[in-house]
Design an enzyme around this catalytic site. Structure first.
Site, PDB file in Angstrom:
ATOM      1  N   ASN A 168       5.166   4.416   2.750  1.00  0.00           N
ATOM      2  CA  ASN A 168       4.566   4.106   4.052  1.00  0.00           C
ATOM      3  C   ASN A 168       4.604   2.627   4.437  1.00  0.00           C
ATOM      4  OD1 ASN A 168       4.003   6.840   4.357  1.00  0.00           O
ATOM      5  ND2 ASN A 168       1.973   6.654   3.423  1.00  0.00           N
ATOM      6  N   HIS A 312      -6.788   0.578  -0.114  1.00  0.00           N
ATOM      7  CA  HIS A 312      -5.419   0.113  -0.339  1.00  0.00           C
ATOM      8  C   HIS A 312      -5.463  -1.292  -0.929  1.00  0.00           C
ATOM      9  CE1 HIS A 312      -4.550   2.909   3.239  1.00  0.00           C
ATOM     10  NE2 HIS A 312      -4.058   3.504   2.176  1.00  0.00           N
ATOM     11  N   HIS A 324      -5.619  15.436   2.905  1.00  0.00           N
ATOM     12  CA  HIS A 324      -5.137  15.393   1.528  1.00  0.00           C
ATOM     13  C   HIS A 324      -6.263  15.738   0.556  1.00  0.00           C
ATOM     14  CE1 HIS A 324      -1.619  13.683   3.239  1.00  0.00           C
ATOM     15  NE2 HIS A 324      -2.162  12.503   3.506  1.00  0.00           N
TER      16      HIS A 324
END
EC number: 2.4.3.8
Length: 359
Positions: A168, A312, A324
């Protein structure tokens, strides 16, 4: 191939069965409803939801208890590779090619029901004849974007691999290279990123080209045929990189591969609307590579030392809920680590010698 739901209403003039009633807390509840409730209870007992998965404290305890010892088990790795080969055939189906896609084929989207695309000459011309990735690959690094990578000093170790996969369009600027490295052979791009960050390349083609230049001569891997709304942005990426004469090569994910990988992990206990990009990449690597080490796969808010970490390594933006099943995915990967199928890097690769990181 695709089944259709039929309405439950009865036909006119046909007597409908009387549903037996049972008393419950002073009211009357259909017996069928009580049976359904029992079924739901049993389902969550057999297939527990996220609330029954180990929390971060329990997982930290398990990881620390297992310790740094780890050895690659080639027999287990070969067995797992065969499972992936039998279900998903990654060497042949990882990306769209002329060899695996016929002209006029009706290609079903893997992320939407009842949606397909007929492969015409124009679309098929964008596919390479065969996969351009030279197989088999020796050592592969799959780099997730988890906050556990921050201050990990794993960049050098990541870059030592023969083939590095990233997810990504992650930032690789100087402030992060000590932790995540710079080497890239394949980077994934979700069409939603093209929409949100680059206005679907309608006005921001140059800024997009500048953003991907950090990945140098790499493959840009896109799920162009997962949803209909993702097809046009993916094709624009292809034409943009071609028009600017960049070093990147666009590969389109084969929806048959993505669909089969999703079914494979569902059979292993991962129940989600869609697998994460990271798990798709790990699945591919386990089939295409002889040795796999994964980094940044840690879906919890604390590291092994009990310190809070961002989602992140570059920001704390949380994913959409309900898409998810990251803890379930992690447990599967942790099992593969313990079995010697892959190596999961969760600690620092190099210990800090000072409180301040050198750059």
């Amino acid at each position: 191939m695709w089944g259709r739901w039929r309405g439950a209403g009865g036909r006119r003039g046909v007597a409908q069965p009387v549903i037996p009633q049972m008393k419950l807390l002073g009211g009357r509840v259909p017996l069928g409803a009580s049976a359904l409730g029992l079924l739901i209870v049993c389902w969550f007992y057999i297939f527990p939801g996220g609330e029954r998965l180990p929390g971060h404290k329990e997982m930290i305890r398990q990881v620390l208890q297992f310790g740094p010892r780890w050895g690659r088990n080639r027999s287990s790795g070969d067995s797992f590779r065969k499972l992936l080969q039998d279900c998903c055939d990654p060497p042949r189906l990882f990306s769209m090619t002329k060899a695996n896609t016929a002209l006029g084929e009706n290609l079903w989207y893997d992320g939407e029901f009842f949606q397909s695309l007929t492969i015409d000459n124009t679309t098929r011309s964008l596919f390479p004849q065969d996969t351009p990735i030279k197989l088999p690959l020796k050592r592969c690094s799959v780099v997730g974007n988890g906050g556990i990578l921050k201050n990990s000093r794993c960049g050098e170790q990541i870059d030592e691999a023969d083939f590095v996969m990233r997810c990504n369009l992650p930032p690789l600027s100087r402030e992060y290279t000590d932790d995540v490295g710079t080497k890239t052979q394949l980077v994934t791009v979700n069409p939603s990123i093209i929409d949100k960050r680059f206005q679907n390349l309608l006005w921001s083609r140059k800024s997009f080209v500048e953003s991907v230049s950090v990945y140098k001569q790499s493959y840009v891997y896109m799920p162009a045929f997962s949803t209909k709304r993702g097809t046009d942005p993916s094709l624009r990426v292809y034409y943009t990189l071609e028009d600017f004469g960049t070093n990147q090569t666009v590969l389109f994910a084969n929806p048959n591969f993505l669909r089969n990988v999703g079914k494979f992990w569902k059979s292993k206990g991962v129940h989600s609307k869609r697998l994460s990009t990271g798990l798709f990449m790990v699945s591919a690597a386990l089939s295409l590579c002889e040795e796999v080490t994964i980094y940044g796969f840690w879906p919890f808010q604390m590291d092994l030392g009990g310190r809070h970490i961002s989602h992140h390594y570059y920001d704390n933006m949380l994913p959409l809920s309900g898409v998810h099943a990251m803890p379930e995915e992690f447990l599967q990967l942790w099992h593969l680590h313990k079995s010697g199928v892959l190596q999961m890097q969760l600690d620092q690769c190099k210990k800090d010698v000072s409180s301040k990181k050198p750059h």
